[in-house]
Design an enzyme around this catalytic site. Structure first.
Site, PDB file in Angstrom:
ATOM      1  N   TYR A   1      27.511  -5.830  -4.348  1.00 54.56           N
ATOM      2  CA  TYR A   1      26.413  -5.894  -3.441  1.00 54.56           C
ATOM      3  C   TYR A   1      26.618  -6.720  -2.262  1.00 54.56           C
ATOM      4  O   TYR A   1      25.518  -6.917  -1.247  1.00 54.56           O
ATOM      5  CB  TYR A   1      25.358  -6.953  -4.364  1.00 54.56           C
ATOM      6  CG  TYR A   1      25.848  -8.207  -4.685  1.00 54.56           C
ATOM      7  CD1 TYR A   1      25.632  -9.187  -3.792  1.00 54.56           C
ATOM      8  CD2 TYR A   1      25.879  -8.480  -6.025  1.00 54.56           C
ATOM      9  CE1 TYR A   1      25.943 -10.579  -4.179  1.00 54.56           C
ATOM     10  CE2 TYR A   1      26.224  -9.872  -6.444  1.00 54.56           C
ATOM     11  CZ  TYR A   1      26.306 -10.767  -5.476  1.00 54.56           C
ATOM     12  OH  TYR A   1      26.621 -12.152  -5.832  1.00 54.56           O
ATOM     13  N   GLU A   2      27.473  -7.283  -1.987  1.00 52.57           N
ATOM     14  CA  GLU A   2      27.935  -8.124  -0.698  1.00 52.57           C
ATOM     15  C   GLU A   2      28.141  -7.051   0.524  1.00 52.57           C
ATOM     16  O   GLU A   2      28.396  -7.404   1.531  1.00 52.57           O
ATOM     17  CB  GLU A   2      29.114  -8.964  -0.762  1.00 52.57           C
ATOM     18  CG  GLU A   2      28.699 -10.290  -1.689  1.00 52.57           C
ATOM     19  CD  GLU A   2      30.014 -10.998  -1.804  1.00 52.57           C
ATOM     20  OE1 GLU A   2      30.435 -11.993  -1.024  1.00 52.57           O
ATOM     21  OE2 GLU A   2      30.880 -10.928  -2.847  1.00 52.57           O
TER      22      GLU A   2
ATOM     23  N   ASN B   1      20.353 -17.857 -17.762  1.00 47.34           N
ATOM     24  CA  ASN B   1      18.967 -17.851 -17.877  1.00 47.34           C
ATOM     25  C   ASN B   1      18.537 -16.779 -18.814  1.00 47.34           C
ATOM     26  O   ASN B   1      19.290 -15.999 -19.106  1.00 47.34           O
ATOM     27  CB  ASN B   1      18.376 -17.559 -16.478  1.00 47.34           C
ATOM     28  CG  ASN B   1      18.747 -16.109 -16.056  1.00 47.34           C
ATOM     29  OD1 ASN B   1      20.043 -16.175 -15.548  1.00 47.34           O
ATOM     30  ND2 ASN B   1      17.833 -15.104 -16.117  1.00 47.34           N
TER      31      ASN B   1
ATOM     32  N   HIS C   1      31.831  -9.011  -4.731  1.00 52.03           N
ATOM     33  CA  HIS C   1      30.881  -8.297  -5.235  1.00 52.03           C
ATOM     34  C   HIS C   1      30.525  -7.004  -4.390  1.00 52.03           C
ATOM     35  O   HIS C   1      30.501  -6.946  -3.282  1.00 52.03           O
ATOM     36  CB  HIS C   1      29.593  -8.984  -5.545  1.00 52.03           C
ATOM     37  CG  HIS C   1      29.700 -10.349  -6.279  1.00 52.03           C
ATOM     38  ND1 HIS C   1      30.030 -11.444  -5.701  1.00 52.03           N
ATOM     39  CD2 HIS C   1      29.456 -10.699  -7.662  1.00 52.03           C
ATOM     40  CE1 HIS C   1      30.135 -12.573  -6.688  1.00 52.03           C
ATOM     41  NE2 HIS C   1      29.771 -12.024  -7.675  1.00 52.03           N
TER      42      HIS C   1
ATOM     43  N   HIS D   1      31.102 -19.579  -5.360  1.00 52.32           N
ATOM     44  CA  HIS D   1      32.316 -18.982  -5.373  1.00 52.32           C
ATOM     45  C   HIS D   1      33.208 -19.530  -3.986  1.00 52.32           C
ATOM     46  O   HIS D   1      33.050 -19.301  -3.177  1.00 52.32           O
ATOM     47  CB  HIS D   1      32.085 -17.488  -5.157  1.00 52.32           C
ATOM     48  CG  HIS D   1      31.689 -16.750  -6.133  1.00 52.32           C
ATOM     49  ND1 HIS D   1      32.082 -16.076  -7.042  1.00 52.32           N
ATOM     50  CD2 HIS D   1      30.346 -16.829  -6.661  1.00 52.32           C
ATOM     51  CE1 HIS D   1      31.577 -15.613  -7.848  1.00 52.32           C
ATOM     52  NE2 HIS D   1      30.279 -16.012  -7.873  1.00 52.32           N
TER      53      HIS D   1
ATOM     54  N   ALA E   1      28.683 -15.619 -14.840  1.00 53.68           N
ATOM     55  CA  ALA E   1      27.231 -16.084 -15.248  1.00 53.68           C
ATOM     56  C   ALA E   1      26.201 -14.868 -15.422  1.00 53.68           C
ATOM     57  O   ALA E   1      26.271 -13.712 -14.789  1.00 53.68           O
ATOM     58  CB  ALA E   1      26.665 -16.730 -14.151  1.00 53.68           C
TER      59      ALA E   1
ATOM     60  N   SER F   1      30.467 -17.502 -11.062  1.00 54.07           N
ATOM     61  CA  SER F   1      29.411 -18.212 -10.409  1.00 54.07           C
ATOM     62  C   SER F   1      29.328 -19.600 -11.249  1.00 54.07           C
ATOM     63  O   SER F   1      28.927 -19.660 -12.330  1.00 54.07           O
ATOM     64  CB  SER F   1      28.197 -17.881 -10.302  1.00 54.07           C
ATOM     65  OG  SER F   1      28.062 -16.482  -9.640  1.00 54.07           O
TER      66      SER F   1
ATOM     67  N   MET G   1      26.056  -9.006 -12.364  1.00 54.55           N
ATOM     68  CA  MET G   1      26.407  -8.133 -11.154  1.00 54.55           C
ATOM     69  C   MET G   1      27.741  -8.032 -10.969  1.00 54.55           C
ATOM     70  O   MET G   1      28.119  -8.036  -9.807  1.00 54.55           O
ATOM     71  CB  MET G   1      25.711  -8.695 -10.131  1.00 54.55           C
ATOM     72  CG  MET G   1      24.135  -8.785 -10.129  1.00 54.55           C
ATOM     73  SD  MET G   1      23.417  -9.676  -9.087  1.00 54.55           S
ATOM     74  CE  MET G   1      21.685  -9.891  -9.647  1.00 54.55           C
ATOM     75  N   SER G   2      28.768  -8.222 -11.991  1.00 54.62           N
ATOM     76  CA  SER G   2      30.079  -8.273 -11.673  1.00 54.62           C
ATOM     77  C   SER G   2      31.080  -7.893 -12.850  1.00 54.62           C
ATOM     78  O   SER G   2      30.407  -7.069 -14.009  1.00 54.62           O
ATOM     79  CB  SER G   2      30.344  -9.702 -11.212  1.00 54.62           C
ATOM     80  OG  SER G   2      30.349 -10.516 -12.447  1.00 54.62           O
TER      81      SER G   2
ATOM     82  N   HIS H   1      19.301 -18.578  -8.585  1.00 55.50           N
ATOM     83  CA  HIS H   1      20.682 -18.863  -8.361  1.00 55.50           C
ATOM     84  C   HIS H   1      21.057 -20.243  -8.846  1.00 55.50           C
ATOM     85  O   HIS H   1      22.113 -20.337  -9.237  1.00 55.50           O
ATOM     86  CB  HIS H   1      21.292 -18.162  -7.039  1.00 55.50           C
ATOM     87  CG  HIS H   1      22.774 -18.106  -6.974  1.00 55.50           C
ATOM     88  ND1 HIS H   1      23.518 -17.304  -8.001  1.00 55.50           N
ATOM     89  CD2 HIS H   1      23.723 -18.853  -6.270  1.00 55.50           C
ATOM     90  CE1 HIS H   1      24.729 -17.530  -7.580  1.00 55.50           C
ATOM     91  NE2 HIS H   1      24.969 -18.277  -6.666  1.00 55.50           N
TER      92      HIS H   1
END
Length: 317
Positions: A97-98, A255, A95, A71, A125, A38, A231-232, A289
């Protein structure tokens, strides 16, 4: 008579053949793949202007489509460094989650193996769990916690694909030590040790997403030894190692995760606050995000310089 459906290996061979037909001879056998996380699509600027070929994911057979902001969803083939090392950049990723299956999430990594990639550099990220880390720091990963995999969401679940690797691959050596050593050397060589951004080594916790972690989850992950969370990346690394590809991985801290327990409703100091004041109090440190993308853009040039130096050193040695 029923037909046997194509295997993942057959699909990867089909995709590889399609891509090679689009590429000049000098780019048909990339040695290195770089996965751009990201906000880190700027890594595509690391390669030479010519020769260069871009292919949108939507035009690649069997590829999943990336739907996440930041992306771009394309492959970029080119050369990098004085040795003109042929590289393949994946600008954006699929991902879990997609809604993609783990086979689709990791399919691009399988194609990397079939097309000839020896080394993969994976970037992402991530939220910083280690309180010594600052937003904008870069973490060279040296281990991971596959939280989703431990409960069954694992990229190697199902029949083993013998064309790629063994049934029970070890992961104690997943994060190549020589490549990590070269990373620290390259960091100093390009002068990045002279500026505010710092380079760390740490442990990445993979969670399924798409929600950002709760405060309690952040504390749990930190207690388990994680320095960053995202998450990746881990599914790609597992499949890369299953396929015998060397791995170097980076997290950009975008973050700082909130580890403190949330305020209690019976806290005396909150009793006179308005709803707006309570909402503001609770939202302190909340991830979003957009800050991920902003931090990625700020770090892009340093990440580009680092990756370019690592590959130049690796293929000139």
């Amino acid at each position: 008579m029923a037909t046997i459906p194509p295997t993942v290996y057959q699909h990867a061979c089909e995709t590889t053949l399609h891509l090679r037909n689009l590429l000049p001879e000098t780019l048909q056998y990339p040695k290195v793949a770089i996965v751009c996380g990201s906000g880190l699509g700027g890594l595509a600027d690391t390669i030479e202007a010519e020769p260069k070929v871009e292919v949108a994911y939507k035009d690649v057979p069997n590829f999943a489509q990336s739907t996440v902001q930041g992306h771009a969803g394309k492959l970029v083939f080119g050369q990098i460094g004085p040795s003109k090392v042929p590289v393949m950049l994946l600008v954006g990723r699929a991902h879990f989650y997609e809604g993609h299956t783990m086979d689709l999430v990791t399919f691009a990594t399988r194609v990397c193996k079939v097309i000839g990639v020896e080394t993969i550099i994976v970037t992402n990220a991530a939220g910083g769990l280690n309180q010594e880390y600052s937003v904008g720091d870069i973490v060279c990963l040296n281990d991971h916690l596959n939280m989703a995999g431990l409960v069954g969401i694992h990229p190697l679940r199902g029949p083993n694909i013998d064309d790629f690797g063994v049934r029970f691959p070890p992961l104690s050596d997943a994060y190549d030590l020589e490549l990590r050593r070269r990373t620290h050397q390259a960091w100093k060589k390009v002068g990045l040790d002279k500026q505010k951004r710092r380079l760390h080594e740490g442990v990445y916790a993979f969670v399924a997403g798409p929600t950002y972690e709760t405060r309690a989850e952040c504390r749990m992950l930190r207690t388990l030894g994680a320095d960053v969370v995202g998450m990746s990346t881990v599914p790609e690394i597992v499949v890369a190692r299953h396929s015998g590809i060397r791995v170097l991985a980076f997290s950009l801290v975008t973050n700082s995760a909130v580890l403190e327990a949330g305020p209690r409703g019976d806290d005396e100091t909150l009793q006179s606050m308005s709803k707006e004041e309570l909402d503001q109090h609770l939202s302190q440190g909340k991830a979003n995000h957009q800050e991920v993308l902003d931090a990625g853009r700020d770090a892009a040039k340093d990440m580009q310089a680092l990756v370019k130096q690592i590959l130049s050193d690796l293929y000139e040695a």
